[in-house]
Design a protein around this motif. Structure first.
Motif, PDB file in Angstrom:
ATOM      1  N   ALA A  38       0.841  -1.203   0.000  1.00 49.90           N
ATOM      2  CA  ALA A  38       0.000   0.000   0.000  1.00 49.90           C
ATOM      3  C   ALA A  38       0.873   1.250   0.000  1.00 49.90           C
ATOM      4  N   PRO A  39       1.222   1.774  -1.181  1.00 51.53           N
ATOM      5  CA  PRO A  39       1.940   3.045  -1.225  1.00 51.53           C
ATOM      6  C   PRO A  39       1.036   4.176  -0.718  1.00 51.53           C
ATOM      7  N   ALA A  40       1.659   5.271  -0.292  1.00 52.23           N
ATOM      8  CA  ALA A  40       0.883   6.429   0.158  1.00 52.23           C
ATOM      9  C   ALA A  40       0.005   6.930  -0.984  1.00 52.23           C
ATOM     10  N   LEU A  41      -1.231   7.205  -0.669  1.00 52.65           N
ATOM     11  CA  LEU A  41      -2.183   7.678  -1.674  1.00 52.65           C
ATOM     12  C   LEU A  41      -2.048   9.183  -1.848  1.00 52.65           C
ATOM     13  N   SER A  50       5.371  -3.893  -8.868  1.00 54.14           N
ATOM     14  CA  SER A  50       6.354  -4.953  -8.664  1.00 54.14           C
ATOM     15  C   SER A  50       5.588  -6.217  -8.309  1.00 54.14           C
ATOM     16  N   GLY A  51       5.112  -6.933  -9.328  1.00 52.59           N
ATOM     17  CA  GLY A  51       4.231  -8.065  -9.096  1.00 52.59           C
ATOM     18  C   GLY A  51       2.921  -7.582  -8.500  1.00 52.59           C
ATOM     19  N   ASP A  52       2.536  -8.163  -7.377  1.00 53.02           N
ATOM     20  CA  ASP A  52       1.322  -7.744  -6.683  1.00 53.02           C
ATOM     21  C   ASP A  52       1.591  -6.597  -5.713  1.00 53.02           C
ATOM     22  N   TYR A  53       2.806  -6.100  -5.695  1.00 52.44           N
ATOM     23  CA  TYR A  53       3.207  -5.020  -4.821  1.00 52.44           C
ATOM     24  C   TYR A  53       3.538  -3.787  -5.658  1.00 52.44           C
ATOM     25  N   TRP A  54       3.971  -2.730  -4.964  1.00 49.90           N
ATOM     26  CA  TRP A  54       4.505  -1.544  -5.621  1.00 49.90           C
ATOM     27  C   TRP A  54       5.830  -1.187  -4.973  1.00 49.90           C
ATOM     28  N   LEU A  55       6.712  -0.569  -5.756  1.00 47.14           N
ATOM     29  CA  LEU A  55       7.943  -0.038  -5.187  1.00 47.14           C
ATOM     30  C   LEU A  55       7.641   1.287  -4.513  1.00 47.14           C
ATOM     31  N   ARG A  56       8.290   1.533  -3.406  1.00 47.52           N
ATOM     32  CA  ARG A  56       7.950   2.707  -2.603  1.00 47.52           C
ATOM     33  C   ARG A  56       8.286   4.003  -3.333  1.00 47.52           C
ATOM     34  N   THR A  57       7.421   4.974  -3.196  1.00 42.72           N
ATOM     35  CA  THR A  57       7.712   6.338  -3.638  1.00 42.72           C
ATOM     36  C   THR A  57       8.356   7.130  -2.517  1.00 42.72           C
ATOM     37  N   VAL A 230      -8.451   9.949  11.653  1.00 44.92           N
ATOM     38  CA  VAL A 230      -9.720  10.190  10.969  1.00 44.92           C
ATOM     39  C   VAL A 230      -9.516  11.164   9.804  1.00 44.92           C
ATOM     40  N   GLU A 231      -8.805  12.255  10.073  1.00 48.79           N
ATOM     41  CA  GLU A 231      -8.528  13.235   9.022  1.00 48.79           C
ATOM     42  C   GLU A 231      -7.640  12.645   7.947  1.00 48.79           C
ATOM     43  N   GLN A 232      -6.640  11.822   8.344  1.00 43.70           N
ATOM     44  CA  GLN A 232      -5.754  11.220   7.350  1.00 43.70           C
ATOM     45  C   GLN A 232      -6.506  10.241   6.460  1.00 43.70           C
ATOM     46  N   ARG A 233      -7.405   9.454   7.039  1.00 43.98           N
ATOM     47  CA  ARG A 233      -8.204   8.533   6.234  1.00 43.98           C
ATOM     48  C   ARG A 233      -9.056   9.313   5.229  1.00 43.98           C
ATOM     49  N   ARG A 234      -9.640  10.414   5.689  1.00 45.17           N
ATOM     50  CA  ARG A 234     -10.466  11.227   4.787  1.00 45.17           C
ATOM     51  C   ARG A 234      -9.628  11.740   3.624  1.00 45.17           C
ATOM     52  N   ARG A 235      -8.410  12.194   3.914  1.00 41.62           N
ATOM     53  CA  ARG A 235      -7.552  12.711   2.838  1.00 41.62           C
ATOM     54  C   ARG A 235      -7.140  11.607   1.873  1.00 41.62           C
ATOM     55  N   PHE A 236      -6.820  10.423   2.389  1.00 37.43           N
ATOM     56  CA  PHE A 236      -6.480   9.311   1.513  1.00 37.43           C
ATOM     57  C   PHE A 236      -7.671   8.946   0.615  1.00 37.43           C
ATOM     58  N   GLU A 237      -8.855   8.900   1.197  1.00 43.01           N
ATOM     59  CA  GLU A 237     -10.030   8.550   0.410  1.00 43.01           C
ATOM     60  C   GLU A 237     -10.326   9.608  -0.647  1.00 43.01           C
ATOM     61  N   GLU A 238     -10.076  10.855  -0.326  1.00 38.99           N
ATOM     62  CA  GLU A 238     -10.248  11.928  -1.307  1.00 38.99           C
ATOM     63  C   GLU A 238      -9.248  11.769  -2.445  1.00 38.99           C
ATOM     64  N   ASN A 247      -8.455   8.097 -14.000  1.00 42.08           N
ATOM     65  CA  ASN A 247      -8.130   6.774 -14.545  1.00 42.08           C
ATOM     66  C   ASN A 247      -6.739   6.305 -14.141  1.00 42.08           C
ATOM     67  N   LYS A 248      -6.315   6.672 -12.930  1.00 38.21           N
ATOM     68  CA  LYS A 248      -5.056   6.201 -12.369  1.00 38.21           C
ATOM     69  C   LYS A 248      -5.309   5.005 -11.466  1.00 38.21           C
ATOM     70  N   LYS A 249      -4.269   4.195 -11.237  1.00 31.37           N
ATOM     71  CA  LYS A 249      -4.395   3.094 -10.301  1.00 31.37           C
ATOM     72  C   LYS A 249      -4.694   3.634  -8.906  1.00 31.37           C
ATOM     73  N   VAL A 250      -5.569   2.963  -8.205  1.00 31.36           N
ATOM     74  CA  VAL A 250      -5.917   3.362  -6.835  1.00 31.36           C
ATOM     75  C   VAL A 250      -5.351   2.312  -5.889  1.00 31.36           C
ATOM     76  N   TYR A 251      -4.430   2.715  -5.041  1.00 31.64           N
ATOM     77  CA  TYR A 251      -3.769   1.798  -4.120  1.00 31.64           C
ATOM     78  C   TYR A 251      -4.641   1.561  -2.887  1.00 31.64           C
ATOM     79  N   PRO A 252      -4.492   0.403  -2.272  1.00 30.73           N
ATOM     80  CA  PRO A 252      -5.265   0.156  -1.045  1.00 30.73           C
ATOM     81  C   PRO A 252      -4.801   1.077   0.082  1.00 30.73           C
ATOM     82  N   LEU A 253      -5.679   1.318   1.030  1.00 30.07           N
ATOM     83  CA  LEU A 253      -5.306   2.098   2.200  1.00 30.07           C
ATOM     84  C   LEU A 253      -4.321   1.305   3.055  1.00 30.07           C
ATOM     85  N   ASP A 254      -3.338   2.001   3.599  1.00 28.53           N
ATOM     86  CA  ASP A 254      -2.379   1.365   4.513  1.00 28.53           C
ATOM     87  C   ASP A 254      -3.000   1.364   5.907  1.00 28.53           C
TER      88      ASP A 254
END
Length: 295
Positions: A38-41, A50-57, A230-238, A247-254
Motif C-alpha cells: 500500500a503506497p501512500a495515496l 512490482s508483481g502484486d506489490y509496488w515499489l515505494r515512492t 480520521v482526518e488522514q483517512r479522509r484525505r487518503f479517500e479523497e 483513470n489512475k491506479k488506486v492503491y489500497p489504504l495502509d
C-alpha cells in the motif's frame, strides 16, 4: 556517457558526511521495505508496480509507524521510485534522504536542514552552482506561499484555491522569481496542497509545510506531520477518488499506518532529494552528472 570519477567520489563523501551528521546528533539509521502492498495515496504521485506489490515512492509511512512505536529521532537514505518521472531533474529511481523527529515540528526540521547543508559545505559555507555563488549561511530567505503568489503571480491561493493554476504558476512564475544567491524557503502551503501535513493552529486554511530551493533546485519537502487518523483517512479517500476520476491506479489504504497514527506523537519530518543535493555540490546541470547509471 560515464559519470566522471570525481563526481562519484564526491557523492561517496556526501553520503558518508550525511550519515555522520545524523549519527552525531543521536539519530538512528533505519531501513524499511522497498516493496509495499500500500503506497501512500497521493493524487499525482504514481508508484512502479512490482508483481502484486509496488515499489515505494517514499519510506514515509513505515518511518511514521516507527515513531508511533517509540522511536524519537530516525533517518533513512535509500532508493525510491516514481513511475513516469524522467528528465534533467527527475529519474524513475532515485535516492531519498528522510528524517523524522518526535515532539518536533516543521520549524525544528528546518533548523536540521540548515545545519546539514552548512555542514556539508564546510568552512566556506558557500558553493558555486552554474556560475552563481550561493551563501548557505546565515540567511535563508523565506516567504509563505500566500505572500509569494500575491507578489509574483498576482493572486491568493489560500483565499481561492485552484490546483491547476497553483501548480502552473509555481513552475512558471514563482520558481523563476526566487532568489538564487541564498537558499529560499516557501512555507505554509494552502491546506489542499499538503496531503500528509497538519493544518496550522489558528489558521486552518494553511498547512505546516515547507519546501526549500537552492540555486533554483527544489531540494526538500517538510511537514509538521498530521497525526489525526480520521482526518488522514479522509484525505487518503479523497486522493483515491481523484485518482479514480483521472483513470489512475488506486492503491489500497495502509491500514497498519492508519492504526498507528493514534499512537504517534507530534512530529516533524522531511524528504530530501539526495541526487539533487549532489548536483549542487558537483555543479552539475542535470542528474546525468551525478548518477552512475540512468537506464
Amino acid at each position: 556517457m560515464l559519470v566522471p570519477k570525481a563526481a562519484l567520489e564526491l557523492r561517496s563523501r556526501l553520503l558518508h558526511a550525511t550519515r555522520s551528521f545524523f549519527h552525531e546528533r543521536g539519530f538512528t539509521e533505519i531501513e524499511t521495505p522497498v516493496r509495499l502492498r500500500a503506497p501512500a495515496l497521493e493524487t499525482h504521485i504514481d508508484a512502479e508496480s512490482s508483481g502484486d506489490y509496488w515499489l515505494r515512492t517514499s519510506p514515509e509511512l513505515h518511518m511514521k509507524r516507527l515513531l508511533a512505536s517509540g522511536h524519537e529521532k530516525i533517518f533513512q537514505l535509500g532508493p525510491c521510485f516514481r513511475h513516469g518521472e524522467r528528465g534533467d531533474r527527475h529519474n524513475p529511481e532515485y535516492t531519498m534522504l528522510e528524517w523524522y523527529r518526535a515532539n518536533a515540528d516543521y520549524t525544528d526540521i528546518l533548523a536540521d536542514a540548515k545545519a546539514l547543508i552548512a555542514g556539508l559545505a564546510g568552512e566556506s559555507a558557500s558553493i558555486v552552482y552554474q556560475g552563481q555563488r550561493i551563501d548557505l549561511l546565515p540567511r535563508w530567505e523565506r516567504l509563505t506561499a500566500q505572500e509569494a503568489f500575491v507578489r509574483w503571480a498576482g493572486w491568493d491561493p489560500v483565499a481561492v484555491w485552484d490546483e491547476e493554476r497553483f501548480n502552473l504558476d509555481l513552475v512558471e512564475k514563482i520558481e523563476p522569481a526566487m532568489p538564487r544567491d541564498v537558499p529560499f524557503v516557501l512555507t505554509d502551503y494552502p491546506a489542499p496542497a499538503a496531503a500528509l501535513a497538519r493544518r496550522k493552529p489558528g489558521n486552518p486554511a494553511v498547512a505546516e509545510r515547507w519546501e526549500v530551493y537552492i540555486g533554483g533546485l527544489e531540494i526538500a519537502n517538510a511537514y509538521s506531520e498530521l497525526i489525526d487518523p480520521v482526518e488522514q483517512r479522509r484525505r487518503f479517500e479523497e486522493a483515491a477518488a481523484q485518482r479514480r476520476a483521472l483513470n489512475k491506479k488506486v492503491y489500497p489504504l495502509d491500514e497498519a499506518f492508519l492504526s498507528a497514527l493514534s499512537q504517534m506523537p507530534p512530529s516533524g519530518g522531511v524528504a530530501l532529494g539526495f541526487d539533487r543535493l549532489v548536483m549542487l555540490f558537483a555543479d552539475a546541470p542535470t542528474l546525468d552528472g551525478v548518477m552512475a547509471f540512468r537506464e
